[in-house]
Design an enzyme around this catalytic site. Structure first.
Site, PDB file in Angstrom:
ATOM      1  N   LEU A  60       0.865  -1.188   0.000  1.00  0.00           N
ATOM      2  CA  LEU A  60       0.000   0.000   0.000  1.00  0.00           C
ATOM      3  C   LEU A  60       0.892   1.226   0.000  1.00  0.00           C
ATOM      4  O   LEU A  60       1.754   1.347   0.874  1.00  0.00           O
ATOM      5  CB  LEU A  60      -0.833   0.045   1.285  1.00  0.00           C
ATOM      6  CG  LEU A  60      -2.038  -0.875   1.444  1.00  0.00           C
ATOM      7  CD1 LEU A  60      -2.617  -0.708   2.849  1.00  0.00           C
ATOM      8  CD2 LEU A  60      -3.110  -0.568   0.397  1.00  0.00           C
ATOM      9  N   HIS A  61       0.723   2.100  -0.973  1.00  0.00           N
ATOM     10  CA  HIS A  61       1.510   3.330  -0.920  1.00  0.00           C
ATOM     11  C   HIS A  61       0.830   4.515  -1.597  1.00  0.00           C
ATOM     12  O   HIS A  61       1.354   5.626  -1.552  1.00  0.00           O
ATOM     13  CB  HIS A  61       2.891   3.113  -1.548  1.00  0.00           C
ATOM     14  CG  HIS A  61       2.855   3.053  -3.045  1.00  0.00           C
ATOM     15  ND1 HIS A  61       2.405   1.958  -3.731  1.00  0.00           N
ATOM     16  CD2 HIS A  61       3.196   3.966  -3.988  1.00  0.00           C
ATOM     17  CE1 HIS A  61       2.484   2.182  -5.028  1.00  0.00           C
ATOM     18  NE2 HIS A  61       2.948   3.393  -5.220  1.00  0.00           N
TER      19      HIS A  61
END
Ligand code: UD1
Length: 414
Positions: A232-233
């Site tokens: 997740l970014h």
């Protein structure tokens, strides 16, 4: 005029050295796309010699050095060392520092990949100088201008002279924006070239997870490792406390049934610390790892039960590996991974994410098939085509003779 390797010899005996192609990388997802292109251009014997330029957008060793080693990429000839900043400052700084590099090398073309800030910044510098811009991975559209990458894609494609696409739907997207077929070439997916070339050398999961509390849960069934990989970014997922807390809750619920390995991007690590969420994970069910090297990540993905991600690249890599993927976003610019591959869009609603993951556990998930031309040879197709394209544009005096695409010709093509 005849061409012999790095030299072009005119009939009057004048010898010219071939002008290079500046190949730009800036951020982690660029490296695996550029590695096979550099190799394929170099294999043409300096007809179009590549010069690798790194903008320095990513600079941490974990986001950088290990990739060059693992991918067998040459060290960049130039590093602009821009580092992190706001989008405006980062983009402007790349442009300022790239311009003198273009002046010094007088390239035959500037080749950019993907959709990061380095992509649009360097493309814009080249376009304003009348240097042909080549965009690899053109025409992808998620129709989400809230994503910075969405803006970068549209603008880069508008100013690119030559657009290499990874899936056929990209051409329709480009046509809709007035870009004509004469600029578009469907070549397949260079990132999958890298994946197929490296999958045998991937680091085994047992090595990556050795000594971690999660290992017991992952290898509880002696026959096969069982775990999910999470990344997740995206700013929209990690920069907002409420959203990030919700996503972590969903991961917690999934991890009760499937141990999860979360490879943490520096942006996400900072946000977790800022929101006081760094300790929100039970290490025996969710392992938090630093950003992984290419071969480690490939090993983790290849044997995973599923991948949960907001990355663009992982949607494609899981399709190539035949591993079910849940994309934690409301849209994707890579629709072929859904139509033909293993990808499912599950949005950012916690219930939907958990239900989708449990559905994969129950059914085994999508198996998919490899999309057209994701065959490990996209970079070779690019190199061959590009060499011919540049040769066709080269005038007697070694300059690029053909005028650059003008707004008028774009309209005409529409
Ligand atoms: C960039 C790309 C994104 C890509 C991602 C892969 C843009 C607009 N976004 O996002 O498309 O999916 O790379 O990682 O270009 N940081 C470090 N060390 C680094 C690099 C970044 O600590 O080596 C931290 C900094 O706090 C920085 C933040 O990460 O401010 C964001 O970095 P940035 O390059 O702006 O964007 P990414 O989120 O990495």
């Amino acid at each position: 005029m005849i061409s012999r390797d790095e030299q072009t010899i005119d009939h009057d005996g004048t010898v010219e050295t071939a002008r290079p192609i500046l190949c730009v990388v800036g951020a982690r997802p660029n490296y695996m796309k550029m590695a096979p292109i550099i190799r394929a251009l170099a294999a043409l014997g300096n007809a179009v010699p590549p010069v690798l330029v790194h903008t320095g957008q990513h600079y941490d060793a974990a986001m950088n050095d290990s990739f060059f080693t693992a991918l067998g990429m040459p060290r960049p000839a130039v590093n602009l060392e821009v580092g992190s900043a706001s989008h405006a400052v980062q983009t402007a700084e790349i442009m300022k520092r790239f311009e003198p590099v273009v002046d010094a090398h007088r390239p035959a073309a500037v080749l950019v990949v993907g959709d990061v800030n380095s992509t649009i910044a360097c493309a814009l510098v080249a376009a304003k100088k009348g240097i042909p811009v080549v965009h690899v991975e053109a025409g992808l559209r998620g129709c989400d201008r809230a994503m910075p990458e969405g803006v970068n894609r549209v603008l880069t494609d508008q100013i690119a002279d030559l657009l290499y696409t990874t899936e056929r739907s990209a051409a329709a997207n480009l046509h809709a924006e007035g870009i004509g077929d004469e600029r578009i070439v469907f070549v397949g997916n260079v990132m999958i070239d890298t994946l197929l070339a490296n999958v045998e050398a991937a680091v085994p999961v047992a090595t990556t997870l050795a000594g971690l509390p999660i290992a017991d849960a992952v290898f509880a069934d002696r026959d096969a490792a069982s775990y999910g990989v999470v990344t997740l970014h995206r700013p929209s997922n990690v920069d907002d406390r409420v959203t990030l807390t919700r996503l972590i809750g969903a991961l917690g619920e999934i991890s009760a049934r499937l141990p999860l390995v979360l490879a943490l991007h520096p942006r996400t690590r900072s946000r977790l610390a800022e929101f006081g969420l760094s300790d929100a994970f039970d290490p025996s069910r969710i392992a938090i790892l630093p950003p992984q090297g290419y071969l480690e990540m490939l090993g983790l993905m290849a044997k995973a039960t599923m991948v949960l991600t907001d990355s663009g690249g992982l949607q494609e890599e899981t399709t190539a590996l035949g591993v079910p993927c849940l994309t934690i976003r409301e849209n994707t610019e890579r629709p072929i991974t859904i139509a033909e591959g293993t990808n499912t869009l599950c949005g950012t609603d916690a219930r939907r994410i958990v239900d989708s993951a449990f559905e994969i556990l129950a059914s085994g998930g999508k198996r998919g098939r490899a999309p057209e031309l994701w065959d490990g040879h996209a970079a070779e197709r690019i190199a061959r085509h590009l060499a011919g394209w540049i040769a066709a544009r080269r005038g007697r005096d070694g300059t690029i003779a053909e005028p650059k695409t003008t707004i008028g010709s774009i309209r005409k093509a529409a």
